[in-house]
Design an enzyme around this catalytic site. Structure first.
Site, PDB file in Angstrom:
ATOM      1  N   HIS A  17      51.686  29.420  -9.820  1.00 24.27           N
ATOM      2  CA  HIS A  17      50.681  28.497  -9.265  1.00 24.27           C
ATOM      3  C   HIS A  17      51.216  27.078  -9.351  1.00 24.27           C
ATOM      4  O   HIS A  17      51.822  26.686 -10.339  1.00 24.27           O
ATOM      5  CB  HIS A  17      49.368  28.620 -10.042  1.00 24.27           C
ATOM      6  CG  HIS A  17      48.685  29.934  -9.795  1.00 24.27           C
ATOM      7  ND1 HIS A  17      47.694  30.412 -10.601  1.00 24.27           N
ATOM      8  CD2 HIS A  17      48.859  30.863  -8.824  1.00 24.27           C
ATOM      9  CE1 HIS A  17      47.273  31.583 -10.139  1.00 24.27           C
ATOM     10  NE2 HIS A  17      47.973  31.880  -9.065  1.00 24.27           N
ATOM     11  N   SER A  59      50.996  30.938 -14.331  1.00 21.90           N
ATOM     12  CA  SER A  59      50.111  29.855 -13.930  1.00 21.90           C
ATOM     13  C   SER A  59      50.068  28.822 -15.050  1.00 21.90           C
ATOM     14  O   SER A  59      51.101  28.558 -15.678  1.00 21.90           O
ATOM     15  CB  SER A  59      48.727  30.435 -13.623  1.00 21.90           C
ATOM     16  OG  SER A  59      47.877  29.448 -13.140  1.00 21.90           O
ATOM     17  N   ASP A  93      44.407  35.952 -11.429  1.00 22.10           N
ATOM     18  CA  ASP A  93      45.382  36.269 -10.392  1.00 22.10           C
ATOM     19  C   ASP A  93      46.537  37.044 -11.033  1.00 22.10           C
ATOM     20  O   ASP A  93      46.995  36.703 -12.122  1.00 22.10           O
ATOM     21  CB  ASP A  93      45.887  34.965  -9.755  1.00 22.10           C
ATOM     22  CG  ASP A  93      46.647  35.227  -8.464  1.00 22.10           C
ATOM     23  OD1 ASP A  93      46.525  36.335  -7.912  1.00 22.10           O
ATOM     24  OD2 ASP A  93      47.351  34.302  -8.005  1.00 22.10           O
TER      25      ASP A  93
END
Ligand SMILES: C[S@@+](CC[C@H](N)C(=O)[O-])C[C@H]1O[C@@H](n2cnc3c(N)ncnc32)[C@H](O)[C@@H]1O
Lengths: 196, 274
Positions: A45, A18, A138
């Site tokens: 992401h 991310s 996440d």
């Protein structure tokens, strides 16, 4: 660096990343051998409503062509895949992709947890999971899932991460086999490649 | 969270098939499993057995179950370049040959896609020439589509999509906002026919110039996709168009040779063979 439990049993590598992971990913994609033998599946992401540009940016330095799979596309050896914008990327038994527009998970779509968990379900102990820099949690549960099924778990060394929330969250909830800098992740992948 | 076993899932889908005549057996496994876990958590079921029992005994609950199983996430003008292509090429092409245009939204969810179409047609000045049918398997979501009432918080995204679509009006003219809710201008959809229809077990009920079935078949496995595509093919006029989601593909399906690709990026196909 020596990595002990390497063999040619591994069938896929999944990578989650991310905020702050772009540079690391680019380095990894330019540092793996051209004949890397198994598929690499990336869930990173990204802006939800920008369909184009990200894959192209990754492709600039990658030694392998990065593609965004279509729904039900078969996973092939040695290909590099990227989760498309605004879809969750799932791996089905029988080793093909399925996309989904389900609700966001951890505020994300694509969500790393979904890709990692479905990959672990499909590949069982023949999976390598790598989690890079990121600002939310996440991927932590997904890494636990991979470990529980017997796969190898690797996180980017939090000291090296631009934002270490993501690898740190994983380290907290599950045993991680290797905590590595990007450079050593590349070494790992090169050694893995030599097993085939 | 407990592990869900495929054999137990089979028992549930078999029951649903026999008792309610819906066939969920060929839904794509990974998302279907997640939907089931979600329901187990949402309603605090002890396990899959408890859920199966409830579905068996309670037809009212079954409707709720069906509604939760389906993924209804949608937006207006999703993939703005797709809508631009419809406006600039596809719809003008259809209107070359006749004055009226018939459109089917298969899997319309809460109706954002239908409003997008109505706005597009209105801005082209041809809304009155269109016959639009919008269907979904999920009764509850059709009710929302009919009401045209949405959450205000989704409007930002919808407006952004509209701007990227390059609509030639002001998006805010198409709705009113009150108490955090959006009330769409219903005159846009006054002639739309909303119906419950199951793509898997339902009949072929009409033919259309343009069929949109976007982000619906991703929830099906490949064999079911093949079956449903045959139905969509039959429901499209020869030289009519079929549009699927931007990350879906016809390449692998049996009837691919009955279509040609019109726009590969936006996944718009033209039927060339019966
Ligand atoms: C993700 S939504 C797609 C909405 C819209 N077309 C879009 O692309 O944004 C998928 C819809 O397909 C519907 N669906 C699922 N199975 C179906 C079936 N067997 N027959 C008809 N509709 C179905 C669901 O109820 C849901 O509303």
């Amino acid at each position: 660096m020596r990595f002990d439990n390497l063999s040619n049993k591994y069938k896929a590598v999944v990578i989650g990343g991310s905020a702050g992971s772009f540079q690391g990913i680019t380095k990894i994609l330019s540092g793996i051998p051209e004949n890397f033998p198994i598929p690499i599946i990336m869930c990173l992401h990204r802006l939800k409503h920008v369909r184009n540009g990200f894959m192209e940016a990754l492709n600039i330095k990658s030694v392998k062509n990065v593609i965004e799979p279509f729904d039900k596309q078969k996973i092939k050896k040695g290909e590099v895949y990227l989760a498309p914008a605004n879809y969750h990327l799932c791996i089905e038994l029988g080793h093909y992709f399925a996309l989904s527009t389900e609700e966001m998970v951890n505020n994300s779509r694509p969500a790393i947890d979904i890709t990692l968990e479905t990959a672990a379900y499909a590949y069982k102990d023949k999976l390598v999971g790598i989690l890079l820099s990121g600002a939310n949690r996440d991927g932590a549960k997904g890494m636990k899932y991979i470990h529980d099924r017997g796969g190898i778990t690797i996180v980017q060394n939090p000291d090296e991460c631009m934002i270490d929330t993501m690898p740190s969250a994983a380290l907290k909830i599950t045993p991680i086999d290797y905590t590595l800098t990007i450079e050593n992740i590349i070494k790992f992948l090169n050694q893995l490649s030599k097993q085939y | 969270m407990q592990e869900i076993h495929i054999v137990d899932l089979r028992r549930l889908t078999q029951l649903v098939k026999e008792k309610y005549n819906y066939d969920l057996t060929n839904y794509a496994m990974s998302s279907f499993k997640r939907r089931i876990s979600r329901i187990l958590e949402l309603y605090n079921f002890k396990g899959l057995d408890a859920l199966t029992k409830k579905v068996e005994e309670d037809p009212v609950f079954f409707e709720e179950f069906l509604s939760e199983i389906t993924v209804n996430v949608t937006e207006m003008f999703r993939d703005p370049p797709f809508w631009r292509e419809l406006k600039e090429k596809i719809i003008p092409n259809i209107l070359l040959n006749h004055q009226k245009i018939s459109i089917w939204h298969a899997g319309c969810s809460s109706g954002e896609e239908v409003y997008s179409m109505a706005i597009l047609l209105k801005e082209m000045g041809i809304l009155d020439n269109a016959r639009i049918v919008a269907t979904d398997i999920d009764d509850r979501i059709i009710e929302i589509a009919k009401s045209g009432i949405y959450l205000a918080k989704n409007m930002d995204l919808n407006r952004k999509n509209y701007v990227r679509f390059e609509g030639n009006s002001s998006f805010d003219d198409y709705y009113k906002e009150k108490d955090g809710k959006i009330y769409m201008d219903k005159s846009l959809v006054q002639s739309v026919s909303y119906r419950k229809h199951d793509l898997v077990t339902g009949p072929i009920f009409s033919k259309f110039d343009l069929v949109l079935c976007r982000n619906v078949m991703i929830y099906f496995n490949q064999s079911l996709q093949n079956d449903v595509l045959k139905k969509l093919h039959e429901s499209t006029f020869k030289y009519g168009y079929l549009a699927i989601g931007s990350k879906e593909s016809l390449i692998w399906c049996e009837i691919a040779n009955k279509f040609i690709v019109v726009n590969n990026e936006e996944k718009i196909y033209k039927k060339i063979k019966e």
